[in-house]
Design an enzyme around this catalytic site. Structure first.
Site, PDB file in Angstrom:
ATOM      1  CE  LYS A 243      -1.960   3.091   1.830  1.00 15.48           C
ATOM      2  NZ  LYS A 243      -1.761   4.485   1.375  1.00 15.48           N
TER       3      LYS A 243
ATOM      4  CD  GLU B 283      12.312   0.092   8.519  1.00 22.87           C
ATOM      5  OE1 GLU B 283      12.210   0.782   7.497  1.00 22.87           O
ATOM      6  OE2 GLU B 283      13.019  -0.913   8.590  1.00 22.87           O
TER       7      GLU B 283
ATOM      8  CB  CYS C  72      13.028   8.802   8.639  1.00 19.43           C
ATOM      9  SG  CYS C  72      14.096   7.622   7.810  1.00 19.43           S
TER      10      CYS C  72
ATOM     11  CD  GLU D 231       9.727  12.822  11.660  1.00 21.92           C
ATOM     12  OE1 GLU D 231       8.572  12.391  11.763  1.00 21.92           O
ATOM     13  OE2 GLU D 231      10.651  12.164  11.160  1.00 21.92           O
TER      14      GLU D 231
HETATM   15  P1  NAD Z   1       2.125   8.476   7.486  1.00 19.08           P
HETATM   16  O1  NAD Z   1       2.206   7.728   8.753  1.00 19.08           O
HETATM   17  O2  NAD Z   1       1.162   9.602   7.392  1.00 19.08           O
HETATM   18  O3  NAD Z   1       1.737   7.486   6.280  1.00 19.08           O
HETATM   19  C1  NAD Z   1       2.521   6.376   5.944  1.00 19.08           C
HETATM   20  C2  NAD Z   1       1.662   5.353   5.239  1.00 19.08           C
HETATM   21  O4  NAD Z   1       0.678   4.861   6.132  1.00 19.08           O
HETATM   22  C3  NAD Z   1       0.902   5.885   4.025  1.00 19.08           C
HETATM   23  O5  NAD Z   1       0.919   4.922   2.999  1.00 19.08           O
HETATM   24  C4  NAD Z   1      -0.507   6.048   4.569  1.00 19.08           C
HETATM   25  O6  NAD Z   1      -1.505   5.974   3.583  1.00 19.08           O
HETATM   26  C5  NAD Z   1      -0.588   4.862   5.496  1.00 19.08           C
HETATM   27  N1  NAD Z   1      -1.617   4.941   6.537  1.00 19.08           N
HETATM   28  C6  NAD Z   1      -2.146   6.049   7.126  1.00 19.08           C
HETATM   29  N2  NAD Z   1      -3.072   5.690   8.039  1.00 19.08           N
HETATM   30  C7  NAD Z   1      -3.139   4.340   8.032  1.00 19.08           C
HETATM   31  C8  NAD Z   1      -3.892   3.380   8.759  1.00 19.08           C
HETATM   32  N3  NAD Z   1      -4.778   3.751   9.686  1.00 19.08           N
HETATM   33  N4  NAD Z   1      -3.693   2.085   8.508  1.00 19.08           N
HETATM   34  C9  NAD Z   1      -2.800   1.680   7.596  1.00 19.08           C
HETATM   35  N5  NAD Z   1      -2.056   2.544   6.856  1.00 19.08           N
HETATM   36  C10 NAD Z   1      -2.216   3.860   7.083  1.00 19.08           C
HETATM   37  O7  NAD Z   1       3.582   8.943   7.166  1.00 19.08           O
HETATM   38  P2  NAD Z   1       4.081   9.864   5.960  1.00 19.08           P
HETATM   39  O8  NAD Z   1       3.651  11.262   6.217  1.00 19.08           O
HETATM   40  O9  NAD Z   1       3.705   9.219   4.660  1.00 19.08           O
HETATM   41  O10 NAD Z   1       5.679   9.733   6.098  1.00 19.08           O
HETATM   42  C11 NAD Z   1       6.430  10.546   6.912  1.00 19.08           C
HETATM   43  C12 NAD Z   1       6.842   9.816   8.170  1.00 19.08           C
HETATM   44  O11 NAD Z   1       7.534   8.615   7.840  1.00 19.08           O
HETATM   45  C13 NAD Z   1       7.817  10.615   9.011  1.00 19.08           C
HETATM   46  O12 NAD Z   1       7.478  10.492  10.369  1.00 19.08           O
HETATM   47  C14 NAD Z   1       9.160   9.940   8.743  1.00 19.08           C
HETATM   48  O13 NAD Z   1      10.128  10.099   9.747  1.00 19.08           O
HETATM   49  C15 NAD Z   1       8.738   8.521   8.596  1.00 19.08           C
HETATM   50  N6  NAD Z   1       9.756   7.748   7.885  1.00 19.08           N
HETATM   51  C16 NAD Z   1      10.496   6.830   8.585  1.00 19.08           C
HETATM   52  C17 NAD Z   1      11.502   6.101   7.937  1.00 19.08           C
HETATM   53  C18 NAD Z   1      12.327   5.087   8.667  1.00 19.08           C
HETATM   54  O14 NAD Z   1      12.950   4.267   8.001  1.00 19.08           O
HETATM   55  N7  NAD Z   1      12.371   5.092   9.987  1.00 19.08           N
HETATM   56  C19 NAD Z   1      11.742   6.333   6.582  1.00 19.08           C
HETATM   57  C20 NAD Z   1      10.978   7.274   5.909  1.00 19.08           C
HETATM   58  C21 NAD Z   1       9.981   7.979   6.574  1.00 19.08           C
END
Ligand code: NAD
Length: 484
Positions: free
Chosen positions: A177, A252, A285, A383
């Site tokens: 997804k 992650e 991240c 963040e």
């Molecule tokens: P997000 O949590 O808003 O969304 C991530 C994914 O989760 C998207 O595909 C979204 O559609 C999905 N999602 C949202 N609600 C959901 C639910 N209830 N059930 C299942 N899936 C759901 O994050 P974002 O804004 O897309 O990304 C930014 C975040 O990701 C930042 O906090 C960043 O630090 C983190 N990040 C972490 C790493 C790592 O390796 N640690 C790498 C990249 C980004």
């Protein structure tokens, strides 16, 4: 079908080896200019169910496929990625605004490497048998089943394939997804898997919003693993859903990582490391967004930092000379700006930046550095996920370590120092999944990757990925009891 550059892209879900539409679509907007570039299928519970069913059906045959054959297919996918490097790069850049230069030179080659690495690692995966009172212990890594993989928008294909490749190598089937703000390269990957010869249903993509299609996916009782990269609030939803079925999960998440600059460091190196934190418009991240600088060199460091940061060219990410592109979405820019405005209201000083570049249309946030920040302030602890750094000073090593470890996160930490002894001492005390000493972002796929505290749960990479994506089994065989 959408057309980006001269690349034609499917806007539907990829389920069971077929393109499947939904009655509703959502607009996919390019952060470069705010234009709609695709109208993508907006899935829900029905599509999540269909995809899990397709992946469940495909699982037994894929799980029985030999390691050698699975590895061969993963290398064939890597070949397909390499053949389409330019196309993948321009589509990803148009979709998420990250630099074309980075996609061409670093990110897309790494996507191919993700497949090659886990294919090769699979062939070497093993544990020596060992004996217990004459009994033989044999450890095996059995395929676990259907994996739900949920990914963010900041490095879409790179982060997705970092999960897809080990899951497929492990003999699992996948439902991906992708993030709704950058859905397109997942469809191109589906085409690549077909060309490579991956059997139908082994890899599936469902598109749409997290709450609508992601939530039913992670709550599905037939899902055997959930690997999620994204934000802490979403991780909480997913962990709750996983708890109902006790589905193992890997998380992650975000960070607020420190870059600690000691007075004995090579200051040019330290400044370069600090300015590097604006990469991908700060949407990384691992970014070290808190600069912790020893007081005696803070003034000089700040002066050199400002001089270096002012040479960064912000603009269209398709231009190979650009250093910083746009942020992902207008909503996200407003979120970044909210943090910045609240920091100013709380008394912080923006040494550079402090708002979006309105000449560029408002989606390009200017690289920002704050000084005069309070240790317990929001800007130091939360963040932002944009090009916004804070600078604080310290006097002693103890103080530096305490400041570095002071947030709820623990994803990474970077230090710049000229002393090996200090590096060893400080590294030992840092709470972080990854520590870089006098370098940044050097990543090897065999290394464990993940975060401490609220930056994540579990580790992936090398053996750790197979430990997660497999059911690890120990078989104990007695020396006797055989017929003949
Ligand atoms: P997000 O949590 O808003 O969304 C991530 C994914 O989760 C998207 O595909 C979204 O559609 C999905 N999602 C949202 N609600 C959901 C639910 N209830 N059930 C299942 N899936 C759901 O994050 P974002 O804004 O897309 O990304 C930014 C975040 O990701 C930042 O906090 C960043 O630090 C983190 N990040 C972490 C790493 C790592 O390796 N640690 C790498 C990249 C980004």
């Amino acid at each position: 079908m959408a057309t980006v550059g001269d690349v034609t892209i499917q806007e539907d879900h990829w389920i069971g080896g077929a393109w499947v539409s939904s009655p509703a679509t959502f607009d996919d907007v390019s952060p470069i200019d705010g234009q709609v570039i695709a109208r993508v299928a907006r899935g829900g519970a029905k599509e999540a169910e269909e995809a899990v069913r397709a992946a469940t059906k495909a699982f037994p045959a894929w799980a029985r496929t030999s390691r050698e054959e699975r590895a061969r297919l993963l290398h064939a996918i890597a070949d397909g990625v390499e053949k389409r490097l330019d196309r993948l790069a321009i589509v990803e850049t148009t979709d998420n605004g990250a630099l074309l230069r980075s996609h061409l030179r670093g990110v897309m080659p790494r996507v191919a490497h993700n497949f090659r690495f886990f294919a090769d690692w699979l062939l070497g995966l093993g544990h020596d048998d060992f004996e217990t009172r004459g009994h033989r212990n044999h450890v095996s890594w059995d395929p676990a089943g259907v994996c739900a993989l949920i990914t963010p928008w900041n490095a879409p294909l790179m982060l997705a394939t970092w999960k897809i490749a080990p899951a497929l190598a492990a003999g699992d089937t996948v439902v991906l997804k992708p993030a709704e703000w950058s859905p397109l390269t997942a469809s191109l990957l589906a085409e690549i898997t077909v060309e490579a010869g991956l059997p139908d249903g082994v890899f599936n993509v469902i598109q749409g919003y997290g709450e609508e299609v992601g939530a039913p996916l992670v709550a599905h009782p037939d899902v055997r693993r959930i690997s999620f990269t994204g934000s802490v609030p979403t991780a909480r939803h997913i962990a709750r859903a996983a708890a109902a079925n006790l589905t193992p999960l890997s998380l992650e998440l975000g960070g607020k990582s420190p870059l600690i600059v000691f007075a004995d460091a090579d200051l040019d190196l330290a400044v370069n490391l600090a300015v590097e934190q604006y990469d991908n418009a700060g949407q990384v991240c691992l970014a070290a967004t808190r600069l912790l600088v020893e007081e005696s060199v803070a003034a000089e460091f700040t002066e050199r930092f400002v001089a270096k940061a002012s040479t960064l060219r912000q603009g269209d990410p398709r231009d190979l000379a650009t250093d910083i592109g746009p942020n992902i979405h207008r909503e996200h820019v407003e979120r970044i700006d909210g943090f910045v405005r609240r920091a100013v209201a709380a008394g912080a000083t923006p040494v550079i930046g402090g708002g979006p570049d309105t000449d560029l249309g408002g989606l390009y946030y200017r690289p920002t550095l704050f000084t005069g920040v309070a240790p317990d302030s929001e800007i130091v602890n939360e963040e932002v996920f944009g090009p916004v750094l804070t600078l604080q000073t310290f006097r002693t090593e103890d103080e530096a370590v305490a400041m570095a470890n002071s947030t709820k996160f623990g994803l990474a930490a970077t230090l710049a120092t000229g002393s090996r002894e200090r590096a060893d001492r400080v590294t030992e005390r840092l709470v972080a999944g990854t520590v870089w000493v006098n370098c940044f972002f050097v990543r090897d796929l065999q290394a464990p990757f993940g975060g401490a505290r609220q930056s994540g749960v579990g580790r992936e990479g090398g053996d750790w990925s197979f430990d997660f994506y497999c059911d690890v089994k120990n078989t104990v065989t007695a020396p006797g009891g055989w017929n003949g």
